[in-house]
Design a protein around this motif. Structure first.
Motif, PDB file in Angstrom:
ATOM      1  N   VAL A 107      -6.783  -3.181  -2.977  1.00  0.00           N
ATOM      2  CA  VAL A 107      -4.532  -3.772  -3.509  1.00  0.00           C
ATOM      3  C   VAL A 107      -4.277  -5.093  -2.931  1.00  0.00           C
ATOM      4  O   VAL A 107      -4.546  -5.617  -1.945  1.00  0.00           O
ATOM      5  N   ASN A 108      -4.325  -6.175  -4.162  1.00  0.00           N
ATOM      6  CA  ASN A 108      -4.400  -7.132  -3.700  1.00  0.00           C
ATOM      7  C   ASN A 108      -5.538  -7.838  -2.612  1.00  0.00           C
ATOM      8  O   ASN A 108      -5.099  -8.370  -1.782  1.00  0.00           O
ATOM      9  N   ASP A 126       1.101  -1.455  -0.108  1.00  0.00           N
ATOM     10  CA  ASP A 126      -0.356   0.132   0.145  1.00  0.00           C
ATOM     11  C   ASP A 126       0.625   1.131  -0.454  1.00  0.00           C
ATOM     12  O   ASP A 126       0.247   2.133  -0.717  1.00  0.00           O
ATOM     13  N   SER A 162      -6.882  -2.396   0.952  1.00  0.00           N
ATOM     14  CA  SER A 162      -5.857  -4.080   1.196  1.00  0.00           C
ATOM     15  C   SER A 162      -7.267  -4.448   1.784  1.00  0.00           C
ATOM     16  O   SER A 162      -8.029  -3.903   3.147  1.00  0.00           O
TER      17      SER A 162
END
Length: 736
Positions: free
Chosen positions: A326-327, A241, A291
């Motif tokens: 994010v992922n 991040d 995330s």
């Protein structure tokens, strides 16, 4: 709060404990420095051709001085004037980072001339470090870049600064590492650095971090018509991040826009809650890096709520929210509030560094065009979050139990004796009204969900409605609010919206709302309707509608005593504290029906929750935890989750609990931010924690602090609710 430079600088020691130079954290595991600094630390020749598995000691002097870490040499370019990229060393950390440490961003530019810089070095007899400043000049034949000391007084670069990161004030990042100073011509006041571009070329492991930066700087600089956009970047201070946020920050700045990152933009000693508020209010875009960890963060949820509130009140609908997963796959669950705030907004997905440039280009296009498309609710449906031992506790509970997952959703739900039993009985009674009262995160919403589930099991339709998700603009206007209320219940029941047929301007808003329920909603269904209303405290903040709306609920409840149609409606009203708005006692719904005030967990219930986390605790351990956080369900669950996963021991948790670095730091930050938005409450809290005995406050201030869950009321006196709050806010009293 340390700056990005201060959070990355390391001090490197020789085997005999002498400081020999500096370096900096360039990724979460790698340190960059000069090879001659490492050679001096190891006591070997600077031109040693190869080093295998050598280890050096270092510390983060501005974060955790004398807390020594070990790092292993993994990249080696020794001193060799005949080579282009020489005197570079890379170290891999073998110890855990201090909590506040994070990598500094690498920056590069072909035009560095005149850029101001600062650097922290450790020259002779200055092991604690000194700061030097100056200006960057240009590149030389060997790839180095020249620096110049342009001031009359202060420190210049000299031996001891080697390996230190050179912070470019214009580009807001590290432009290179100090490598040498001009020692023969003392009047020259010059020094030299190995620039970022050479470092990246030499050490391929840095390419991935810097590749996106390089590509983004090559993108065309686009602006909206004669104006730049302001972008607030919300991110978690850990990779990926952090690095991704820094890369977007650079791309946005390089395109001629303004960007704000808390870690990059807030200086040490600055009042960060006020700065965050100011930046949110001024921003055109809210770039949210979401995330798996940030999706469970109270502060992230609060930031998104605040951005959404500002958007609702702004005629230009700003800040526009731009979520990037994010992922974190698009179908992964979000907590209830986040899901509601983001459900109609396009969410992009970042899976690896290969996605960075593409997403960056999309963001810059949006900034250039000045808008972002919204999508329908159906297109962006995400899963309901269900708590389990593998995921952090959710800061916001679900108002409905997920279909087919009731057992899973109940894994950490602790029943309070008799409360559930009384509620389950009451919801089956015609025209019933249940009022659930407790501060935030005490289990009100979870109890409401179970009451509604119980009703659905007994042939009732169950609908939950959280006022937290209503647009801010509907609250000041009774007609808009009641239209929203009716439309929301209609949507939840999955029947056609017929507001236009029942809303007549000749009649008042309350008459229209009553007619819509009586003649359409309740008449259309052949089952009882259990309607759960969550977060009704938000209505208290708008006296212009509060008395009318609550009076309406009371009237419907009273009508159920005599009219069959209203017997179908069973209400569950959830609120955080006493109603502090003036209301006619005969019109208030808060003095009728079944009143439930949720208590905190007792020691037996806390021990039950510990067992569900696989912890076989003695009563003394339960007592220690409860001495810090009481029986607060969410805080107890957070503590047990961290301990059960062996992330921290109880003794250590209790030591760091009332600090920003502890497991409750996010929770405490949210409270601090909320207090800073209400100066009168911040002043009241400062008075409370300054005393060891209860104090008196104005009733409304006391009620609001109790609603936030920060205090307990004892007759007309107020005390901090937990030692956690007393210690945390007492330590920060100067900033309240």
């Amino acid at each position: 709060m340390a700056t990005p430079l201060e959070s990355s600088v390391v001090r490197i020691y020789s085997n005999n404990g002498k400081v020999v130079g500096a370096g900096f954290l360039v990724t979460p595991k790698y340190i960059l420095t000069c090879a001659h600094v490492v050679a001096d630390a190891l006591g070997i020749a600077r031109n040693t051709a190869e080093i295998i598995n050598a280890e050096v000691r270092l510390d983060f002097p501005l974060l955790a001085a004398k807390e020594f870490l070990t790092a292993r040499v993994v990249f080696w370019r020794p001193v060799n004037p005949n080579e282009f990229a020489e005197d570079i060393a890379g170290l891999e950390l073998e110890s855990s980072l201090p909590g506040a440490a994070h990598p500094a961003r690498l920056v590069a530019s072909e035009e560095l001339w005149g850029h101001s810089f600062r650097v922290l070095g450790f020259p002779k007899n200055q092991p604690n470090g000194v700061w030097a400043t100056g200006q960057i000049r240009a590149g030389l034949a060997n790839g180095w870049v020249q620096l110049e000391d342009v001031k009359q007084q202060g420190y210049a670069l000299e031996p001891g600064f080697s390996g230190a990161p050179i912070w470019d004030e214009q580009l807001q990042g590290v432009a290179g590492i100090a490598v040498a100073a001009e020692m023969e011509r003392t009047a020259a006041k010059a020094a030299f650095i190995i620039p970022t571009q050479v470092l990246i070329t030499a050490w391929s492991d840095l390419v991935e971090q810097a590749l996106s930066l390089e590509k983004m700087q090559q993108q065309p600089k686009v602006k909206r018509a004669n104006d730049s956009a302001r972008v607030f970047i919300s991110y978690r201070s850990q990779d990926p991040d952090l690095t991704l946020a820094q890369q977007f920050y650079e791309a946005i700045k390089a395109a001629g826009h303004e960007a704000f990152m808390a870690g990059e933009s807030i200086r040490l000693g600055e009042n960060w809650p006020e700065r965050i508020d100011r930046e949110l209010e001024q921003s055109d875009y809210f770039l949210l890096l979401l995330s798996p960890k940030s999706a469970t963060s109270e502060m992230v949820t609060e930031e998104v709520r605040r951005a959404k509130q500002l958007q609702d009140l702004n005629p230009e609908k700003k800040p526009i929210i731009l979520p990037i997963r994010v992922n974190f796959p698009l179908d992964s669950p979000l907590n209830y509030d986040l899901r509601g705030y983001l459900q109609r907004i396009q969410q992009r997905e970042w899976k690896s560094s290969a996605d960075t440039v593409k997403i960056s280009q999309e963001i810059l296009t949006i900034l250039a065009e000045g808008h972002e498309a919204s999508y329908t609710e159906d297109e962006l449906t995400t899963a309901v979050a269900v708590e389990n031992l593998e995921e952090p506790p959710l800061p916001v509970a679900e108002p409905e139990l997920p279909e087919g997952q009731v057992d899973m959703a109940s894994a950490f739900y602790i029943e309070r004796p008799l409360i559930e039993e009384h509620c389950y009985e009451a919801i089956l009674k015609p025209g019933s009204l249940i009022r659930i009262k407790a501060p935030r995160q005490m289990g009100k919403t979870s109890l409401m969900a179970r009451i509604l589930h119980q009703a659905s099991q007994q042939n009732s339709l169950a609908v939950s409605l959280s006022f937290q998700l209503a647009d801010s603009k509907v609250f000041p206007d009774l007609d808009k609010f009641l239209r929203w209320f009716c439309a929301s219940v209609t949507r939840k029941l999955r029947i056609p919206n017929r507001l236009a047929d029942y809303w007549d301007e000749i009649f008042g808003s309350k008459d229209n709302c009553t007619a819509y329920f009586e003649e359409y909603l309740l008449a259309e269904i052949d089952q009882p309707l259990a309607l759960g209303l969550d977060e009704v405290d938000l209505v208290y903040q708008h006296p212009e509608i509060a008395a009318d709306f609550f009076g309406l609920l009371r009237a419907w409840h009273e009508d159920a005593k005599n009219r069959d149609i209203w017997k179908k409606l069973r209400l569950v009203v959830v609120h955080s504290t006493e109603v502090y708005i003036p209301m006619n006692i005969n019109q208030s719904p808060f003095n009728v029906g079944l009143s439930i005030e949720l208590p905190e967990f007792n020691a037996e219930q806390a021990q039950d929750l510990a067992r569900r986390h696989g912890l076989n605790w003695r009563s003394s351990e339960i007592e220690q935890l409860m001495n810090m956080v009481g029986g607060h369900p969410y805080l107890v669950r957070v503590a047990l989750y961290r301990i059960a996963r062996q992330e921290i021991a109880l003794e250590q948790l209790l030591q760091v609990a009332p600090t920003d670095a502890g497991p409750f730091g996010d929770h405490l930050h949210r409270h601090w931010w909320n207090l800073k938005q209400h100066p009168e409450l911040a002043r009241a809290m400062k008075q409370i924690v300054a005393k060891n005995t209860p104090i008196q406050l104005e009733p409304i201030e006391a009620f609001k602090l109790k609603s936030m869950g920060l205090v307990e009321l004892e007759n007309n006196y107020v005390i901090p609710r937990f030692n956690l709050y007393r210690q945390y806010f007492r330590d920060r009293a100067a900033s309240l």
